[in-house]
Design an enzyme around this catalytic site. Sequence first.
Site, PDB file in Angstrom:
ATOM      1  CG  HIS A 168      69.947  58.259  58.037  1.00 16.55           C
ATOM      2  ND1 HIS A 168      69.403  57.524  59.120  1.00 16.55           N
ATOM      3  CD2 HIS A 168      71.084  58.791  58.080  1.00 16.55           C
ATOM      4  CE1 HIS A 168      70.567  57.506  59.898  1.00 16.55           C
ATOM      5  NE2 HIS A 168      71.585  58.157  59.410  1.00 16.55           N
ATOM      6  CB  CYS A 254      67.767  51.706  60.417  1.00 18.95           C
ATOM      7  SG  CYS A 254      66.418  51.842  61.169  1.00 18.95           S
TER       8      CYS A 254
HETATM    9  C1  CIR Z   1      70.125  58.155  65.117  1.00 19.59           C
HETATM   10  O1  CIR Z   1      69.601  59.125  65.335  1.00 19.59           O
HETATM   11  O2  CIR Z   1      71.225  57.720  64.768  1.00 19.59           O
HETATM   12  C2  CIR Z   1      68.968  57.019  65.634  1.00 19.59           C
HETATM   13  N1  CIR Z   1      68.172  57.325  66.630  1.00 19.59           N
HETATM   14  C3  CIR Z   1      68.423  56.289  64.404  1.00 19.59           C
HETATM   15  C4  CIR Z   1      69.156  55.965  63.449  1.00 19.59           C
HETATM   16  C5  CIR Z   1      67.925  55.307  62.311  1.00 19.59           C
HETATM   17  N2  CIR Z   1      68.969  54.625  61.203  1.00 19.59           N
HETATM   18  C6  CIR Z   1      68.570  54.551  59.963  1.00 19.59           C
HETATM   19  O3  CIR Z   1      67.520  54.540  59.569  1.00 19.59           O
HETATM   20  N3  CIR Z   1      69.200  53.962  59.188  1.00 19.59           N
END
Ligand code: CIR
Length: 267
Positions: A168, A254
């Site tokens: 991201h 997140c």
């Molecule tokens: C994913 O791959 O979607 C989750 N394991 C991690 C998401 C992390 N999200 C973020 O940094 N906004």
Amino acid sequence: MPTRPPTHAIVRAPSPRLLEALGQDPGVTIDYPLALAQHATYVDALHALGLTVVELPPLADFADACFVEDTAVVFGDAALVTRPGAPSRRGEEQTVAQALAELGLDLTFMQAPATLDGGDVLRVGNVFLVGRSARTNAAGIDALERFARQVDPDARVVPIDLPPALLHLKCHVSALSDDTVLAARALPLDLPAHVRRLDIPDAESFAANAVATPAGVLVAAGHPRTAEVLAAAGYRTRPIVTSELAKADGSLTCLSVLCAAPRDGHP
Ligand code: CIR
């Protein structure tokens, strides 16, 4: 119009299926009880920043559901409820949407084929830098632009192609305010002229993702240069350890959705 300071943070404790979350390196095992404890410490830190924390019940069937940021983009009194890029994550957004509605935000729901993860959206005032990534597609960026312009006709959306290794955009940059970002040195960003960029060494890039409120900044512990950069710029910081969530590619922003509730109606 300047961003109102957040009043609420929406969070969700990690699911018992966290060990199946996306993005783990083979051979790395998440310590689930430790992940829960680290998440609880994060929630305490949000309280300490003066936020009212809305804790959603864990979603047992969604391994990644604690990463609530990806499910909504808040702008003023409105929120865009996303269609997450990973098919296994679709559905997580429903309870986040409900919580945002209860707090009085106006919701817009993203429709297929658009996909977007909130982790790709860096809002600096009314400028949205958005990562074109494996999770966020062109239709998702268009939907973000329509949403942003509905809220503020002067809002701007600037797509950024991410280096392939980056999940991201916000993995390596975050907004500290409407005119300042914290970023890893190597990340190229076409920022508006009025935006100040605080650079940190690439070796500390994980710490570029910080949760900032006017009351203080939550920053990944163990990143001394980043702490120095923030202190020198006048920010009060609070170090946080989230090693077990980082093993599933999660950073600090997140784990929450921050908003200034137009109506403080949540129990
Ligand atoms: C994913 O791959 O979607 C989750 N394991 C991690 C998401 C992390 N999200 C973020 O940094 N906004």
